[in-house]
Design an enzyme around this catalytic site. Structure first.
Site, mmCIF file in Angstrom:
data_model
loop_
_atom_site.group_PDB
_atom_site.id
_atom_site.type_symbol
_atom_site.label_atom_id
_atom_site.label_comp_id
_atom_site.label_asym_id
_atom_site.label_seq_id
_atom_site.Cartn_x
_atom_site.Cartn_y
_atom_site.Cartn_z
ATOM 1 N N TRP A 57 41.182 34.419 45.834
ATOM 2 C CA TRP A 57 42.264 33.508 46.603
ATOM 3 C C TRP A 57 42.033 31.853 46.302
ATOM 4 C CZ3 TRP A 57 38.790 30.655 49.551
ATOM 5 C CH2 TRP A 57 37.811 31.408 49.773
ATOM 6 N N LYS A 75 46.393 42.292 40.096
ATOM 7 C CA LYS A 75 45.786 42.335 41.513
ATOM 8 C C LYS A 75 45.361 41.216 42.161
ATOM 9 C CE LYS A 75 43.418 43.985 45.133
ATOM 10 N NZ LYS A 75 43.900 43.083 46.100
ATOM 11 N N HIS A 76 46.097 40.335 43.030
ATOM 12 C CA HIS A 76 45.668 39.249 43.647
ATOM 13 C C HIS A 76 44.923 39.628 44.691
ATOM 14 C CE1 HIS A 76 44.992 35.003 43.208
ATOM 15 N NE2 HIS A 76 46.158 34.904 42.656
ATOM 16 N N ALA A 77 44.161 38.641 45.298
ATOM 17 C CA ALA A 77 43.583 38.745 46.566
ATOM 18 C C ALA A 77 44.557 38.808 47.573
ATOM 19 C CB ALA A 77 42.732 37.456 46.978
ATOM 20 N N GLU A 112 33.637 37.287 36.237
ATOM 21 C CA GLU A 112 33.371 35.766 36.514
ATOM 22 C C GLU A 112 32.889 35.933 38.123
ATOM 23 O OE1 GLU A 112 33.217 33.580 34.564
ATOM 24 O OE2 GLU A 112 34.759 33.744 32.874
ATOM 25 N N LEU A 113 31.862 35.918 38.192
ATOM 26 C CA LEU A 113 31.383 36.165 39.695
ATOM 27 C C LEU A 113 30.781 34.864 40.268
ATOM 28 C CD1 LEU A 113 29.658 39.760 38.717
ATOM 29 C CD2 LEU A 113 32.258 38.983 39.472
ATOM 30 N N CYS A 146 33.456 28.489 42.979
ATOM 31 C CA CYS A 146 32.312 29.114 42.547
ATOM 32 C C CYS A 146 31.439 28.204 41.813
ATOM 33 C CB CYS A 146 32.557 30.274 41.302
ATOM 34 S SG CYS A 146 33.939 29.569 40.340
HETATM 35 P P1 NAP Z 1 36.173 39.264 46.446
HETATM 36 O O1 NAP Z 1 36.065 39.776 47.835
HETATM 37 O O2 NAP Z 1 35.333 39.647 45.319
HETATM 38 O O3 NAP Z 1 37.762 39.500 46.082
HETATM 39 C C1 NAP Z 1 38.100 38.894 44.840
HETATM 40 C C2 NAP Z 1 39.131 40.078 44.290
HETATM 41 O O4 NAP Z 1 38.456 41.180 44.086
HETATM 42 C C3 NAP Z 1 40.175 40.325 45.308
HETATM 43 O O5 NAP Z 1 41.598 40.509 44.524
HETATM 44 C C4 NAP Z 1 39.729 41.524 46.042
HETATM 45 O O6 NAP Z 1 40.716 42.116 46.661
HETATM 46 C C5 NAP Z 1 39.299 41.912 45.004
HETATM 47 N N1 NAP Z 1 38.339 43.028 45.594
HETATM 48 C C6 NAP Z 1 37.415 43.240 46.411
HETATM 49 N N2 NAP Z 1 36.501 44.249 46.503
HETATM 50 C C7 NAP Z 1 36.735 44.922 45.263
HETATM 51 C C8 NAP Z 1 36.256 46.074 44.911
HETATM 52 N N3 NAP Z 1 35.312 46.815 45.397
HETATM 53 N N4 NAP Z 1 36.874 46.517 43.680
HETATM 54 C C9 NAP Z 1 37.862 45.903 43.089
HETATM 55 N N5 NAP Z 1 38.419 44.883 43.529
HETATM 56 C C10 NAP Z 1 37.710 44.347 44.606
HETATM 57 O O7 NAP Z 1 35.912 37.806 46.366
HETATM 58 P P2 NAP Z 1 36.160 36.721 47.583
HETATM 59 O O8 NAP Z 1 34.562 36.783 48.479
HETATM 60 O O9 NAP Z 1 37.330 36.829 48.286
HETATM 61 O O10 NAP Z 1 36.245 35.327 46.815
HETATM 62 C C11 NAP Z 1 35.325 34.671 46.553
HETATM 63 C C12 NAP Z 1 34.313 34.855 45.435
HETATM 64 O O11 NAP Z 1 34.794 34.860 44.366
HETATM 65 C C13 NAP Z 1 32.910 34.041 45.764
HETATM 66 O O12 NAP Z 1 31.860 34.943 45.396
HETATM 67 C C14 NAP Z 1 32.976 33.208 44.399
HETATM 68 O O13 NAP Z 1 31.719 32.728 43.896
HETATM 69 C C15 NAP Z 1 33.943 34.173 43.369
HETATM 70 N N6 NAP Z 1 34.657 33.097 42.263
HETATM 71 C C16 NAP Z 1 34.167 33.240 41.245
HETATM 72 C C17 NAP Z 1 34.697 32.384 40.131
HETATM 73 C C18 NAP Z 1 34.046 32.394 38.717
HETATM 74 O O14 NAP Z 1 34.964 31.908 37.887
HETATM 75 N N7 NAP Z 1 32.997 32.819 38.399
HETATM 76 C C19 NAP Z 1 35.857 31.655 40.491
HETATM 77 C C20 NAP Z 1 36.258 31.702 41.747
HETATM 78 C C21 NAP Z 1 35.738 32.619 42.685
HETATM 79 P P3 NAP Z 1 41.224 41.848 48.289
HETATM 80 O O15 NAP Z 1 41.436 40.569 48.555
HETATM 81 O O16 NAP Z 1 42.393 42.949 48.331
HETATM 82 O O17 NAP Z 1 39.934 42.340 48.874
#
Ligand code: NAP
Length: 413
Positions: A133, A157-159, A231-232, A265
């Site tokens: 998001w 599949k967006h957030a 990309e984590l 990130c």
């Molecule tokens: P997140 O919980 O991992 O959510 C990201 C996406 O993955 C959402 O669409 C989420 O869906 C989905 N998701 C969550 N758990 C999942 C699973 N077990 N299996 C499959 N899909 C899953 O991340 P967040 O905490 O909201 O977002 C911020 C994170 O993103 C931070 O850790 C940041 O560092 C990282 N990030 C990395 C980059 C990069 O380029 N390296 C860029 C931006 C952000 P739901 O919303 O439905 O849960």
């Protein structure tokens, strides 16, 4: 997590959306597979024209789309508009450069006993994008623009907290003239990603998000032997050496830490400052952080808006900085590399030898010197170690989801 727009300012649920039923999901997968079969045969010129149409429309809607982004995830309206502008540029970039990236690559036929040999880049089909998001338009766009230019079909599949942005993207590509079902948004919860990724009609996946989400998707993709780009998280080091201009370095340090309300990130998260300048750095940095205006993200004077969700309070994924004092660049690099993440990194120095050492020794996917870490469509983006693997953007990002098919043609009889 419910699929809904919840105001980060008030906590009020502004709009809720129903998840896809099993039948609706099946219908979307079938449509994606059918679209992939025909879309791969379209010309690069047709695809580029659609990308240009998408860019033109988005450019006309910068303000309304910016408002939508701010209402869903709370970044300042100013930053949201900049994000939309970046998406317009990304679309035009791939429309312009995509044809060259997709050209066949001739090799030396004589060396392999052929009349001709070359590599031809072909789309691999339906690609699932699981997106976060924090940059709700740009994160999805940097997958979608190269994927669609390459002839792939996208499933987004967006957030769950940015459903309006997700649906807008589907509409944008449809209205731009892309054939039906070439880009579809799936309103599904995270637990249903596994079903989609295991579906034989889906060829590959890209995920931007947290480490646990990445691990889960990588495990499933590994089991299915499907390509995945991850990309984590990042915990980017920001190293400041005595030779630097401290005024400039502290200005950028504040931006690096607070951009996107501190929820990117590639925000600078760990500041390593040489002891000779650490007192001055801290004084200037703290003063400049203190001068930021925190408030309503729609207000044009606001620098930092609310965190996107309640869970943000428990993380450093917000405007919180950690500063270490170090005695040398070697020490800074040792500390920086001690972290499991390796996404971006930042050095501030006027010393050529230090710059060379930094580029050689920092364990990160990206090394920025005397400037803030950011993403550009023109250059690759990605990490090493637990920050993931694969690259987005540039030609590398486009080719992640292509079959580099080797063609060898023997001598005529
Ligand atoms: P997140 O919980 O991992 O959510 C990201 C996406 O993955 C959402 O669409 C989420 O869906 C989905 N998701 C969550 N758990 C999942 C699973 N077990 N299996 C499959 N899909 C899953 O991340 P967040 O905490 O909201 O977002 C911020 C994170 O993103 C931070 O850790 C940041 O560092 C990282 N990030 C990395 C980059 C990069 O380029 N390296 C860029 C931006 C952000 P739901 O919303 O439905 O849960």
């Amino acid at each position: 997590m419910a699929i809904a727009t919840t105001s980060p300012v008030t906590g009020e649920v502004l709009r809720s959306f129903d998840e896809l039923t099993p039948e609706e999901l099946e219908d979307k997968l079938a449509r994606a597979a059918a679209a992939a079969a025909s879309y791969r045969l379209t010309s690069v010129e047709e695809r580029a024209e659609c990308l240009h149409h998408a860019a033109d429309r988005l450019e006309k809607e910068i303000e309304s789309v910016g408002r939508m982004i701010t209402s869903e995830m709370g970044k300042t309206f100013r930053a949201a508009e900049q994000e939309v502008v970046k998406c317009v540029h990304g679309l035009r970039f791939y429309a312009a450069e995509g044809p060259a990236y997709l050209r066949d690559l001739e090799a030396d036929a004589g060396r392999v006993g052929a009349k001709q040999t070359f590599v031809t880049y072909q789309p691999i089909g339906v690609v699932l994008a699981v997106m976060p998001w924090n940059l709700p338009l740009w994160q999805a766009m940097r997958f979608a623009a190269p994927a669609l230019m390459a002839g792939n079909v996208g499933l987004l599949k967006h957030a769950s907290n940015v459903p309006q942005c997700a649906l807008y993207l589907e509409e944008l590509f449809r209205e731009a003239g892309f054939p039906d079902d070439v880009f579809q948004t799936l309103l599904i919860s995270a637990r249903r990603v596994e079903q989609v990724l295991r579906d034989p009609r889906v060829a590959a996946a890209t995920l931007t998000g947290s480490e646990p989400a990445g691990r889960s998707v990588a495990t499933i993709a590994g089991d299915e032997i499907k390509k995945v780009v991850l990309e984590l998280g990042g915990s980017d080091p920001f190293i400041v050496m005595p030779s630097t201009d401290l005024e400039r370095a502290t200005d950028v340090a504040v931006t690096a830490r607070c951009l996107n309300n501190g929820q990117s990130c590639i925000n600078g998260k760990r500041f390593f400052v040489h002891r000779d300048i650490s007192d001055a750095f801290i004084e200037m940095f703290v003063a400049k952080m203190g001068a930021l205006v925190v408030g309503d993200p729609m207000d044009e004077d606001t620098d930092v808006g609310p965190l996107a969700t309640e869970s943000g309070r428990r993380e450093v994924f917000g405007p919180v900085a950690q500063i270490w004092t170090v005695g040398s660049l070697e020490e800074a690099l040792r500390e920086a590399n001690g972290h499991p993440y390796g996404l971006g990194s930042n050095l501030w120095s006027e010393d050529e030898a230090e710059r060379e050492m930094f580029v050689r020794d920092i364990q990160s996917g990206m090394a920025f010197i005397n400037g803030n870490t950011t993403s550009f469509p023109e250059i690759p983006f990605g990490g090493v170690k637990r920050s993931g693997y694969g690259r987005e953007l540039s030609d590398l990002g486009m080719r992640e989801f292509m079959n580099a098919k080797t063609v060898w043609v023997g001598q005529d009889a």
